[in-house]
Design a protein around this motif. Structure first.
Motif, PDB file in Angstrom:
ATOM      1  N   UNK A   5     -22.061  85.365  23.079  1.00  0.00           N
ATOM      2  CA  UNK A   5     -20.620  85.383  22.119  1.00  0.00           C
ATOM      3  C   UNK A   5     -20.956  85.280  20.611  1.00  0.00           C
ATOM      4  N   UNK A   6     -20.646  86.100  20.191  1.00  0.00           N
ATOM      5  CA  UNK A   6     -20.946  86.352  18.487  1.00  0.00           C
ATOM      6  C   UNK A   6     -19.811  86.596  17.599  1.00  0.00           C
ATOM      7  N   UNK A 126     -22.313  81.370  20.437  1.00  0.00           N
ATOM      8  CA  UNK A 126     -23.814  81.215  20.481  1.00  0.00           C
ATOM      9  C   UNK A 126     -24.404  81.387  18.817  1.00  0.00           C
ATOM     10  N   UNK A 127     -23.823  82.200  18.022  1.00  0.00           N
ATOM     11  CA  UNK A 127     -23.857  82.202  16.522  1.00  0.00           C
ATOM     12  C   UNK A 127     -22.398  82.783  15.999  1.00  0.00           C
ATOM     13  N   UNK A 171     -24.039  76.395  15.254  1.00  0.00           N
ATOM     14  CA  UNK A 171     -23.989  77.701  15.402  1.00  0.00           C
ATOM     15  C   UNK A 171     -23.885  78.578  14.116  1.00  0.00           C
ATOM     16  N   UNK A 172     -23.335  77.742  13.136  1.00  0.00           N
ATOM     17  CA  UNK A 172     -22.914  78.334  11.945  1.00  0.00           C
ATOM     18  C   UNK A 172     -24.091  78.979  10.727  1.00  0.00           C
ATOM     19  N   UNK A 191     -30.797  90.353  11.423  1.00  0.00           N
ATOM     20  CA  UNK A 191     -32.041  89.486  11.628  1.00  0.00           C
ATOM     21  C   UNK A 191     -31.501  87.946  12.474  1.00  0.00           C
ATOM     22  N   UNK A 192     -30.289  87.641  12.193  1.00  0.00           N
ATOM     23  CA  UNK A 192     -29.834  86.265  12.601  1.00  0.00           C
ATOM     24  C   UNK A 192     -29.423  86.696  13.921  1.00  0.00           C
ATOM     25  N   UNK A 193     -28.922  87.750  14.462  1.00  0.00           N
ATOM     26  CA  UNK A 193     -28.303  87.906  15.661  1.00  0.00           C
ATOM     27  C   UNK A 193     -29.475  88.171  16.612  1.00  0.00           C
TER      28      UNK A 193
END
Length: 207
Positions: A5-6, A126-127, A171-172, A191-193
């Protein structure tokens, strides 16, 4: 293994819709199954009330009432989000989520924890990517700013301050977007995902 979950968050006119669309497109290009959900979802019964409220300053509701409506709108999609992540194994990308609900309402003077309480039990991302501007004028000067109730520079400044309270959440992630191109911001988000897109072994966490 379930799908991740993004969430992409930010102030009004910060580029959230552009970046969520680009992320969804890139995920699909890599062969992954993805669902984009935007909050508020203005197609539901509650969402239609929210839409009227946002577009017309003549539509009167107390701050507490509209906050609870925004939360109820998210709860309307609770089961759908869980089903997408677990049974359908689809990555879910959210354009705004609980964080916006809390930040915008607490910017009006409501208690931060009070604002969060109605969403306790909703699935936690999750992010979460927050599109952050050092210079808020870069958002308030964009075309269309001012079309809806909350698009007022002074209020957006207070909302930005409330969003900083989430920076301690694990998650932030802040992505600074001042003077960057759409593609540059997208590459930072990607790149973060990347570390989470192949799936999550642990159960869904809750607020």
């Amino acid at each position: 293994m379930r799908a991740p979950l993004i969430v992409i968050e930010g102030l009004d006119r910060s580029g959230k819709s552009t970046q969520t669309s680009k992320l969804v497109e890139r995920l699909e290009d890599t062969g992954r199954s993805v669902k984009l959900i935007k909050f508020p979802d203005r197609t539901t019964s509650i969402g239609k009330l929210i839409d009227q409220y946002l577009k017309s300053c003549e539509y009167k509701l107390s701050d507490e009432s509209i906050h609870l409506l925004f939360s109820a709108n998210r709860w309307e999609l609770h089961d759908k989000i869980i089903d997408l992540l677990t049974k359908q194994s689809k990555i879910v990308v959210l354009d705004r989520y609980v964080y916006s609900g809390v930040a915008y309402s607490s910017a009006k003077g409501l208690g931060f924890q009070w604002c969060l309480n109605p969403d306790i039990g909703m699935p936690k991302p999750d992010i979460t990517i927050f599109l952050k501007f050092n210079d808020i004028v870069q958002t308030t000067a964009r075309a269309g700013f001012g079309d809806e109730r909350y698009e007022v520079t002074e209020f957006q400044t207070e909302v930005r301050d409330q969003f900083t309270k989430f920076e301690s959440f694990p998650e932030w992630h802040n992505v600074y977007v001042d003077n960057k191109s759409i593609d540059e911001v997208h590459d930072e988000i990607w790149n973060l995902v990347k570390p989470v897109i192949d799936g999550i072994n642990e159960e869904i966490q809750k607020f």
